[in-house]
Scaffold this motif. Structure first.
Motif, PDB file in Angstrom:
ATOM      1  N   THR A  61      -4.905   6.664  10.662  1.00 24.05           N
ATOM      2  CA  THR A  61      -6.343   6.732  10.941  1.00 24.05           C
ATOM      3  C   THR A  61      -7.101   7.293   9.739  1.00 24.05           C
ATOM      4  O   THR A  61      -8.184   6.825   9.411  1.00 24.05           O
ATOM      5  N   HIS A  62      -6.538   8.289   9.085  1.00 20.64           N
ATOM      6  CA  HIS A  62      -7.165   8.855   7.894  1.00 20.64           C
ATOM      7  C   HIS A  62      -7.342   7.757   6.848  1.00 20.64           C
ATOM      8  O   HIS A  62      -8.393   7.641   6.220  1.00 20.64           O
ATOM      9  N   PHE A  63      -6.314   6.920   6.702  1.00 21.82           N
ATOM     10  CA  PHE A  63      -6.399   5.799   5.767  1.00 21.82           C
ATOM     11  C   PHE A  63      -7.479   4.827   6.215  1.00 21.82           C
ATOM     12  O   PHE A  63      -8.295   4.361   5.418  1.00 21.82           O
ATOM     13  N   TYR A  64      -7.482   4.548   7.530  1.00 22.51           N
ATOM     14  CA  TYR A  64      -8.430   3.566   8.044  1.00 22.51           C
ATOM     15  C   TYR A  64      -9.869   3.997   7.818  1.00 22.51           C
ATOM     16  O   TYR A  64     -10.726   3.193   7.444  1.00 22.51           O
ATOM     17  N   LYS A  65     -10.120   5.301   8.015  1.00 25.44           N
ATOM     18  CA  LYS A  65     -11.506   5.767   7.872  1.00 25.44           C
ATOM     19  C   LYS A  65     -12.003   5.594   6.443  1.00 25.44           C
ATOM     20  O   LYS A  65     -13.190   5.467   6.198  1.00 25.44           O
ATOM     21  N   HIS A  66     -11.115   5.632   5.482  1.00 25.40           N
ATOM     22  CA  HIS A  66     -11.523   5.436   4.091  1.00 25.40           C
ATOM     23  C   HIS A  66     -11.621   3.976   3.722  1.00 25.40           C
ATOM     24  O   HIS A  66     -12.559   3.552   3.074  1.00 25.40           O
ATOM     25  N   PHE A  67     -10.600   3.191   4.083  1.00 23.04           N
ATOM     26  CA  PHE A  67     -10.503   1.833   3.551  1.00 23.04           C
ATOM     27  C   PHE A  67     -10.773   0.748   4.586  1.00 23.04           C
ATOM     28  O   PHE A  67     -10.754  -0.432   4.245  1.00 23.04           O
ATOM     29  N   LYS A  68     -11.007   1.119   5.818  1.00 22.69           N
ATOM     30  CA  LYS A  68     -11.297   0.164   6.889  1.00 22.69           C
ATOM     31  C   LYS A  68     -10.225  -0.918   6.980  1.00 22.69           C
ATOM     32  O   LYS A  68     -10.512  -2.072   7.261  1.00 22.69           O
ATOM     33  N   MET A  69      -8.981  -0.514   6.738  1.00 19.20           N
ATOM     34  CA  MET A  69      -7.906  -1.493   6.793  1.00 19.20           C
ATOM     35  C   MET A  69      -6.866  -0.988   7.782  1.00 19.20           C
ATOM     36  O   MET A  69      -6.529   0.188   7.806  1.00 19.20           O
ATOM     37  N   HIS A  70      -6.374  -1.885   8.613  1.00 19.12           N
ATOM     38  CA  HIS A  70      -5.409  -1.504   9.642  1.00 19.12           C
ATOM     39  C   HIS A  70      -3.996  -1.571   9.090  1.00 19.12           C
ATOM     40  O   HIS A  70      -3.462  -2.647   8.862  1.00 19.12           O
ATOM     41  N   SER A 119      -2.145   9.685  12.950  1.00 22.03           N
ATOM     42  CA  SER A 119      -3.245  10.391  12.285  1.00 22.03           C
ATOM     43  C   SER A 119      -3.301  10.047  10.803  1.00 22.03           C
ATOM     44  O   SER A 119      -4.387   9.924  10.235  1.00 22.03           O
ATOM     45  N   VAL A 125       0.867  -1.171   0.000  1.00 18.74           N
ATOM     46  CA  VAL A 125       0.000   0.000   0.000  1.00 18.74           C
ATOM     47  C   VAL A 125       0.898   1.213   0.000  1.00 18.74           C
ATOM     48  O   VAL A 125       1.744   1.367   0.873  1.00 18.74           O
ATOM     49  N   SER A 126       0.755   2.078  -0.978  1.00 18.32           N
ATOM     50  CA  SER A 126       1.563   3.286  -0.927  1.00 18.32           C
ATOM     51  C   SER A 126       0.652   4.492  -0.910  1.00 18.32           C
ATOM     52  O   SER A 126      -0.359   4.544  -1.608  1.00 18.32           O
ATOM     53  N   MET A 127       1.033   5.451  -0.087  1.00 22.27           N
ATOM     54  CA  MET A 127       0.190   6.628   0.114  1.00 22.27           C
ATOM     55  C   MET A 127       1.041   7.847  -0.169  1.00 22.27           C
ATOM     56  O   MET A 127       2.099   8.022   0.440  1.00 22.27           O
TER      57      MET A 127
END
Lengths: 353, 343
Positions: free
Chosen positions: A298-307, A295, A256-258
């Motif tokens: 968490t921003h990623f998690y809120k979009h993709f529900k992935m830890h 943070s 996963v790259s952001m």
């Protein structure tokens, strides 16, 4: 054991005192894990605070030509144990010795450079200005060129291998505990073919009785680098984007790259920092680094529900600098001192003695 | 033999692995039986290729024949560069009755009208798809056969798959396709990948889908190793549920081997630590894997992703795309923000 523990304890109180007065640039968190160096016990220190990179100052300390050599390539990192009997006055002799060694290896069949009539021209040079404290040893830059045996004067030598040994803000207690014949340059940055790197290391091991090991960066170190590089955004060294890459242990593995926009990254960092340490803009605290990364995750998690915490942070990059968990870095001039300080600390931790 | 023809032939022969060479040449049928039997496949590759080239020269083969060989190989193993999927929209009344010969004629005629000096080859594959190989030239130069565009269309469906198309020729190709298939327009389906079969299967739904069911499956239906009767797995039910949801979203068993999914996000910061500022963060998130859907399915079953799968991820299979641009609608009121998926 009791005497030593009280020694460690007494070391803690002054550092805590220093933290509240903020009169020095480093604060230490001593761990209770002492190890042996020539009879004097020292404890490895893990920094919880680092000084923010001072962007304007960098150009003044190091010669620009030498600086450009240091930031040109992507470097592979290794940690080095202290060198025995290394003298800065003998650099030319070392260069001759190394080139003779490489030639000997080549004649014995090592596949180093194509072309039969090439010889090695090695240069050792000291790079003043990289070391920060009075205890640090000067950086040594090594370059291995290949040139034809009967080269015409106009022929440019081809660069085969480059490397530099450095020490930036190494732990003074450790340095003082070393016997005087030893020079501590714990970080080796090398760029070139694997076989040449191996041979150069062999020569060092033979000549100075030192040991090398691969320096891999931990996820915390990568997080520190991301935060340090972002913190320069406001005063001169803008970043266009911050790229973070994780690998999750799925079957098959998922990368996963952001890539965050530069301005947004700076906004996020500034906001995180202000929550706890609003008045102190010149230091970077580990809690802020952790909050910053949390943070983003968490921003990623809120979009993709992935830890993302299920995976590992593998690399951190901006458009001018990058660091990979395998110990590969590329630095830009403004980040050089702070990055090297962090790498020196990593190397000291991973060194066996 | 023309040097360009020879160059193309040598290039194609190099691409084809020796194991497949024999059957490809057989399908090609432009070398006689005797000539084919005279080839020795245990020779080193370069000398084998030399022999084939000389045989082709003997037979006087031209660009037309050589491009046919390339097409045959490509249809068998479509592992060229990136394939892009496109969607035909606005079907007219007779779009569903377009059949092969009519399509061929219309397409060839229209494209030749739009651009002079173009070489078109159309073949029908066993699985009812139409493969087209187009070599582009322009007013002054002959068609360049070294960089052909491949187009695959499944007749009577609105799906078109394209690879190797330059932006210069894109409008021409699109116009010809729209005309020949009796549709009104064509647009990018936001799906691309290196594996043709993967994107085709994903878009057309040719993979094992699990449908949601209200009846819980008895555990015995899954291949279950017999365990000690005194051992009970506490979270068996939750694991089953997670597996069910993951399979419903991402498919079961063999799934199309997609490689990447890209999300261009411009959304409100959701990292917590509530503050008054509301800033839109621009991020680009890319997921990469050897087989993306399998990885995502694994992450859902193993708990790395929550059991309620994010709509962003489930859109990959539901909408058959792997490129998304997502923005938050501007806040109308102080505490309302709707998230919308925009193409």
């Amino acid at each position: 054991m009791d005497a030593r523990r009280s020694d460690a304890d007494s070391a803690v109180t002054p550092t805590r005192h220093r933290l509240s007065r903020r009169s020095s640039c480093r604060t230490f968190n001593t761990t209770k894990r002492p190890f042996l160096t020539s009879g004097v016990l020292t404890a490895p220190r893990i920094s919880t605070v680092r000084r923010r990179p001072n962007v304007q100052q960098i150009g003044n300390d190091i010669d620009p030509d030498q600086l450009s050599l240091l930031v040109k390539d992507k470097w592979d990192l290794s940690h080095v144990t202290p060198l025995y009997n290394f003298r800065y006055t003998e650099l030319k002799a070392y260069a001759k010795s190394l080139s003779a060694f490489l030639l000997e290896e080549k004649q014995q069949g090592a596949d180093l450079i194509p072309g039969g009539d090439k010889v090695f021209a090695v240069t050792f040079s000291a790079v003043p200005g990289v070391a920060k404290t009075k205890d640090d040893a000067e950086t040594v830059f090594i370059q291995v060129n290949s040139k034809a045996m009967f080269a015409a004067p106009g022929d440019a030598p081809k660069v085969m291998w480059r490397g530099w040994l450095t020490s930036v803000c190494a732990d003074p207690q450790y340095l003082q505990s070393l016997p005087p014949e030893f020079v501590c340059l714990p970080v080796l940055c090398s760029s070139g073919s694997e076989s040449l790197t191996f041979l150069v290391k062999c020569w060092f091991e033979r000549t100075f009785d030192c040991g090398f090991g691969a320096l891999s960066l931990g996820p915390t170190d990568l997080q520190w680098l991301a935060a340090l590089w972002t913190s320069c955004h406001a005063d001169g060294r803008k970043i266009k984007s911050l790229k973070l890459k994780w690998t999750l242990p799925c079957q098959p593995p998922l990368d996963v790259s952001m890539a965050l926009d530069g301005e947004d990254t700076w906004w996020l960092w500034d906001r995180t920092r202000r929550q706890q340490h609003s008045q102190d803009a010149s230091y970077v605290y580990v809690e802020d680094v952790k909050d910053f990364m949390a943070s983003i995750e968490t921003h990623f998690y809120k979009h993709f529900k992935m830890h993302l915490s299920a995976g590992r942070l593998m690399s951190v990059a901006t458009e001018v600098a990058s660091a990979h968990i395998d110990g590969k870095v590329k630095i830009c001039p403004e980040y050089l001192p702070s990055t090297m300080e962090l790498l020196t600390e990593c190397a000291m931790h991973r060194m066996p003695i | 033999m023309d040097p360009t023809v020879r160059k193309l032939l040598v290039r194609i022969l190099r691409k084809i692995p020796t194991g497949k060479l024999e059957e490809t040449l057989k399908k090609w049928t432009h070398l006689s039986r005797n000539q084919q039997q005279s080839l020795d496949y245990s020779q080193p590759k370069w000398s084998l290729h030399e022999n084939i080239v000389s045989l082709c020269q003997e037979n006087g083969l031209t660009m037309r024949h050589v491009s046919e060989l390339e097409m045959i190989y490509c249809m068998e193993t479509p592992k060229l560069t990136t394939w892009r999927a496109c969607h035909l929209t606005g079907a007219e009344d007779d779009a569903s009755s377009v059949e092969l010969i009519c399509f061929k004629e219309q397409f060839k005629a229209h494209l030749s009208e739009l651009i002079r000096n173009v070489s078109i080859k159309i073949k029908k594959h066993d699985d009812e798809s139409v493969w087209m190989r187009i070599a582009w030239g322009d007013t002054f130069s002959k068609p360049n056969h070294l960089k052909p565009t491949y187009v695959v269309h499944y007749l009577q469906t609105p799906y078109v798959f394209i690879c190797n198309l330059s932006s210069k020729n894109k409008p021409l190709l699109f116009q010809a396709l729209v005309f020949a298939t009796r549709h009104a327009a064509i647009k990018d389906a936001n799906l691309s990948g290196r594996s043709f079969h993967a994107i085709r299967d994903l878009l057309m739904g040719h993979y094992n889908k699990t449908f949601p069911t209200n009846h819980s499956r008895p555990l015995k239906e899954r291949n279950h190793l017999p365990t000690h009767p005194n051992i009970v797995k506490e979270h068996m039910e939750q694991a089953e549920k997670r597996h069910q949801v993951a399979c419903e979203t991402f498919g079961e068993g063999d799934v199309p081997k997609l490689e990447t999914a890209t999300y261009m996000l411009e959304t409100r910061f959701r990292g917590g630590g509530g503050c008054a500022e509301d800033r839109q963060l621009k991020t680009v998130v890319t997921f990469e894997s050897k087989s993306l859907l399998e990885s995502l399915r694994y992450s859902a079953t193993s708990g790395m992703a929550d059991s309620t799968i994010s709509p962003l991820l489930s859109s990959i299979t539901q909408k058959g795309r792997n490129h998304f641009v997502i923005t938050d609608k501007r806040d109308k009121g102080p505490d309302k923000a709707a998230q919308s998926l925009m193409s």
